[in-house]
Write a protein that holds these residues in place. Structure first.
Motif, PDB file in Angstrom:
ATOM      1  N   PHE A  49       0.819  -1.200   0.000  1.00  0.00           N
ATOM      2  CA  PHE A  49       0.000   0.000   0.000  1.00  0.00           C
ATOM      3  C   PHE A  49       0.856   1.255   0.000  1.00  0.00           C
ATOM      4  O   PHE A  49       1.998   1.266   0.450  1.00  0.00           O
ATOM      5  CB  PHE A  49      -0.894   0.047   1.251  1.00  0.00           C
ATOM      6  N   MET A  50       0.290   2.321  -0.482  1.00  0.00           N
ATOM      7  CA  MET A  50       0.862   3.643  -0.288  1.00  0.00           C
ATOM      8  C   MET A  50      -0.278   4.566   0.145  1.00  0.00           C
ATOM      9  O   MET A  50      -1.428   4.398  -0.282  1.00  0.00           O
ATOM     10  CB  MET A  50       1.516   4.162  -1.569  1.00  0.00           C
ATOM     11  N   PRO A  51      -0.004   5.537   1.022  1.00  0.00           N
ATOM     12  CA  PRO A  51      -1.069   6.432   1.491  1.00  0.00           C
ATOM     13  C   PRO A  51      -1.431   7.460   0.433  1.00  0.00           C
ATOM     14  O   PRO A  51      -0.606   7.858  -0.392  1.00  0.00           O
ATOM     15  CB  PRO A  51      -0.428   7.092   2.717  1.00  0.00           C
ATOM     16  N   VAL A  52      -2.680   7.886   0.455  1.00  0.00           N
ATOM     17  CA  VAL A  52      -3.137   8.975  -0.418  1.00  0.00           C
ATOM     18  C   VAL A  52      -3.867   9.982   0.450  1.00  0.00           C
ATOM     19  O   VAL A  52      -4.520   9.627   1.434  1.00  0.00           O
ATOM     20  CB  VAL A  52      -4.070   8.465  -1.539  1.00  0.00           C
ATOM     21  N   ALA A  53      -3.745  11.250   0.094  1.00  0.00           N
ATOM     22  CA  ALA A  53      -4.427  12.316   0.826  1.00  0.00           C
ATOM     23  C   ALA A  53      -4.572  13.510  -0.093  1.00  0.00           C
ATOM     24  O   ALA A  53      -3.631  13.872  -0.813  1.00  0.00           O
ATOM     25  CB  ALA A  53      -3.663  12.690   2.095  1.00  0.00           C
ATOM     26  N   VAL A  75      -4.819  10.366  -6.631  1.00  0.00           N
ATOM     27  CA  VAL A  75      -4.200   9.071  -6.933  1.00  0.00           C
ATOM     28  C   VAL A  75      -3.035   9.249  -7.899  1.00  0.00           C
ATOM     29  O   VAL A  75      -1.973   8.648  -7.729  1.00  0.00           O
ATOM     30  CB  VAL A  75      -5.246   8.100  -7.501  1.00  0.00           C
ATOM     31  N   PHE A  76      -3.207  10.090  -8.923  1.00  0.00           N
ATOM     32  CA  PHE A  76      -2.113  10.379  -9.841  1.00  0.00           C
ATOM     33  C   PHE A  76      -0.892  10.886  -9.077  1.00  0.00           C
ATOM     34  O   PHE A  76       0.240  10.428  -9.290  1.00  0.00           O
ATOM     35  CB  PHE A  76      -2.545  11.441 -10.860  1.00  0.00           C
ATOM     36  N   ARG A  77      -1.127  11.850  -8.200  1.00  0.00           N
ATOM     37  CA  ARG A  77      -0.014  12.453  -7.470  1.00  0.00           C
ATOM     38  C   ARG A  77       0.682  11.426  -6.580  1.00  0.00           C
ATOM     39  O   ARG A  77       1.926  11.378  -6.523  1.00  0.00           O
ATOM     40  CB  ARG A  77      -0.521  13.621  -6.624  1.00  0.00           C
ATOM     41  N   SER A  78      -0.095  10.602  -5.904  1.00  0.00           N
ATOM     42  CA  SER A  78       0.507   9.602  -5.027  1.00  0.00           C
ATOM     43  C   SER A  78       1.326   8.592  -5.818  1.00  0.00           C
ATOM     44  O   SER A  78       2.429   8.219  -5.412  1.00  0.00           O
ATOM     45  CB  SER A  78      -0.581   8.886  -4.227  1.00  0.00           C
ATOM     46  N   LEU A  79       0.794   8.138  -6.946  1.00  0.00           N
ATOM     47  CA  LEU A  79       1.541   7.196  -7.782  1.00  0.00           C
ATOM     48  C   LEU A  79       2.835   7.829  -8.286  1.00  0.00           C
ATOM     49  O   LEU A  79       3.899   7.200  -8.269  1.00  0.00           O
ATOM     50  CB  LEU A  79       0.684   6.746  -8.962  1.00  0.00           C
TER      51      LEU A  79
END
Length: 636
Positions: free
Chosen positions: A220-224, A321-325
């Protein structure tokens, strides 16, 4: 005699119940909703035969007084709203006042409740013999018991599924509620055996770890993200990890689990060029927004909602989501080159027309054929391993075995609504390795040969593993990211033609091309309408020759037509066209490369974000370890 009559109340209630109660999981959902609205900190669900014979939901909430117990089973009896205007600011899970009335009309029903601070509680029983009320000694809180669901509606009961399937649906319902309320302690008991337990925790992250398991949480990776009054947070999977369906994608809006196509599309879009076709990410997204900006009164089951501002929701999820990826990819793929680095310079791959001329396909040597057999066997073994993993994910039986408490099952069985229910825990299977951990500028890919003019075969300096790179897939990803970066800077390179190219299209395609001239310009084309079915092409992408440009234009017509049919967003259409351009401009399978060209391609791949897959989701790289080779040749 009139043709239209008013249905008797008992018939009308049974018909209306079908909108709320579809199966045992529907009963569990409605009862747990009520328990959470009653501020319960512990909710216990006990079911027999998947809930078909008996369901009991026990909570320690605020409970009800005698007068409330008497009236709670009446249609539209609710403590959540008073006026129609209250629907604009609903903050509770239940509010329609239909659940208890619907359930009690199609099952044998008993409700026992005691308010906090009161010495005695009340019990209400409804069956074919009528309704009975009495005082009762009971714990604080509420217990609802539902027996013989649909006993008086045989046409509905015969459509219930097997015990295992109905249990799976109940378990999935509990998982969704547990994700929404991490501080609440949830327990599920089936046929007298505890099968799931999620103790209350302090954070959503801890709850996600409980529910989806440690093996999933490792990927997992966090998103905010924030947008006005809307906030988004959660955890989503890396592009290197995916599932065969969307079963483990959970959306919670104001702590209400929902199924929403808009949100799903917004989440999937950033993964579109990262995952293989038919594969899905997994994770949990929590969206918080003012109650008056979302309509939760869309369907009696309250699984669907309607946003007042769909565009804001879509773009918040998609951009976050784009930014987190991208941020995560930047951390793992960024090239860290010290200023005093002595790494040998490697030539860049220039434009395809000058660097990769077409050549005749040469026959493989015996050594190449032997190596090809080894590779194919290893690839087959890898495929078997992944197939076994997918079988483990879909294995779904808990009959005769105990499910460990504190962790949700990781395997799954598809349910009636297309979602997958976790039912048993399996050992994690190692995931395929991707280029970002295979090599970098200091651990260089060293090519040794080109297999069938399709695969670059080599190793990482100082390491024994065999590395195989699909030259077309790798170059396609490299070019796609370069084109996307160029397009972001409004500088897509093109080359002017001394003599314009005449391009004739089918009459039905004229309007499509005319309405998308700007989109084609993003690829480096300059096109003018000449008249009739003819266009003049005055410039083509700098990465293509005339022949490939003509092929690309023909392919783009199909993409533009499909995008128009699907009402695709401009950005989605642009990405699809960039994928086309990258595919046409990339080095082809069957094209001979020198060792220097292969080394340069490997270096650029390690510098490229999302280098593990091509824009269509196919893998670019395969590593065969020494242990894999020993296992194949039975040298262990």
């Amino acid at each position: 005699m009139p043709l239209i009559t008013v249905l008797p109340p008992d018939v009308a209630s049974k018909i209306a119940a079908g909108e709320v109660v579809q199966r045992p999981a529907s009963v569990v959902k409605e009862m747990v909703d009520n328990a959470l609205d009653a501020k319960a900190s512990r909710v216990q669900i006990e079911i027999d035969e998947g809930g078909k014979s008996c369901i009991a939901v026990i909570d320690n909430g605020v409970g009800m007084g005698a007068d409330d117990v008497r009236v709670c089973v009446e249609r539209h009896a609710t403590s959540k709203i008073r006026t129609a205007e209250d629907l604009d600011s609903v903050i509770t899970l239940g509010f329609r006042g239909e659940a208890l009335a619907a359930i009690s009309s199609v099952a044998r029903f008993t409700l026992t409740s005691r308010q906090q601070g009161h010495a005695l509680g009340s019990r209400l029983t409804i069956s074919e013999d009528g309704t009975q009320w009495s005082q009762a000694g009971c714990p604080e809180g509420t217990t609802v018991e539902v027996a013989d669901l649909f006993y008086n509606v045989p046409a509905r009961r015969k459509f219930l599924k097997s015990t295992q399937t109905e249990y799976n649906a109940v378990a999935e319902t509990l998982v969704r509620q547990a994700l929404a309320f991490p501080s609440v302690h949830f327990v599920l008991t089936h046929n007298g055996r505890k099968t799931l337990e999620f103790p209350g925790v302090d954070s959503r992250e801890q709850r996600v770890l409980q529910v989806l398991g440690k093996s999933a949480a490792e990927h997992f990776m966090p998103v905010a993200g924030l947008s006005g009054d809307f906030s988004l947070e959660g955890f989503i999977s890396l592009a290197t990890e995916h599932r065969k369906n969307a079963a483990q994608i959970y959306f919670l809006v104001n702590d209400r689990y929902v199924q929403d196509r808009l949100m799903l599309r917004a989440l999937l879009d950033p993964y579109r060029t990262l995952l293989p076709s038919g594969r899905y990410p997994f994770g949990v997204l929590y969206l918080a927004m003012p109650p008056d900006t979302v309509d939760v009164n869309v369907h009696p089951a309250k699984m669907e909602i309607r946003f007042h501002d769909e565009n804001s929701v879509f773009h918040l999820i998609r951009s976050t989501v784009f930014r987190s990826l991208n941020e995560f990819t930047g951390q793992t793929l960024a090239v860290q080159t010290p200023q005093n680095s002595t790494a040998r310079a490697t030539p860049e791959i220039p434009r395809q027309t000058s660097m990769f001329p077409q050549s005749q396909h040469t026959s493989s040597t015996k050594r190449e054929r032997d190596l090809d057999e080894v590779i194919q066997s290893a690839v087959s073994a890898f495929g078997d391993r992944l197939a076994a993993q997918e079988r483990a994910e879909t294995l779904g039986s808990i009959q005769g075995q105990s499910v460990p408490t504190g962790t949700a099952p990781s395997a799954s069985t598809t349910t009636h609504d297309g979602f997958t229910t976790p039912v048993s825990e399996q050992k994690p299977v190692p995931a395929p390795v991707t280029p970002q951990i295979l090599f970098d500028e200091h651990r260089r890919f060293v090519p040794r040969m080109q297999l069938n003019n399709v695969y670059m075969v080599g190793y990482v300096n100082g390491e024994p593993d065999l590395i195989i790179i699909d030259q077309h897939a790798a170059h396609e990803r490299i070019l796609f990211e370069q084109f996307r970066a160029s397009r972001a800077g409004h500088c897509m390179p093109s080359q002017n033609l001394l003599i314009p190219l005449t391009w004739d299209v089918a009459p039905s395609d004229v309007d499509i091309v005319c309405s998308h001239l700007d989109a084609l310009r993003t690829l480096g084309f300059e096109i003018e309408y000449f008249g009739g079915e003819t266009f003049n092409v005055t410039a083509i992408p700098a990465t293509l020759d005339l022949e490939r440009s003509a092929q690309l234009l023909q392919d783009c017509i199909s993409d533009l037509a499909q995008g128009q049919k699907d009402h695709s967003a401009a950005e989605d259409l642009e990405n699809a066209l960039l994928e086309r351009l990258a595919c046409h401009a990339a080095v082809r399978a069957g094209q001979a490369l020198s060792l220097e060209e292969m080394e340069s391609l490997g270096l650029q791949l390690c510098r490229t974000p999302n280098g593990g897959t091509c824009p269509h989701g196919r893998p670019t790289t395969l590593r065969l370890s020494e242990s894999d080779l020993k296992k194949h040749f039975k040298r262990d």
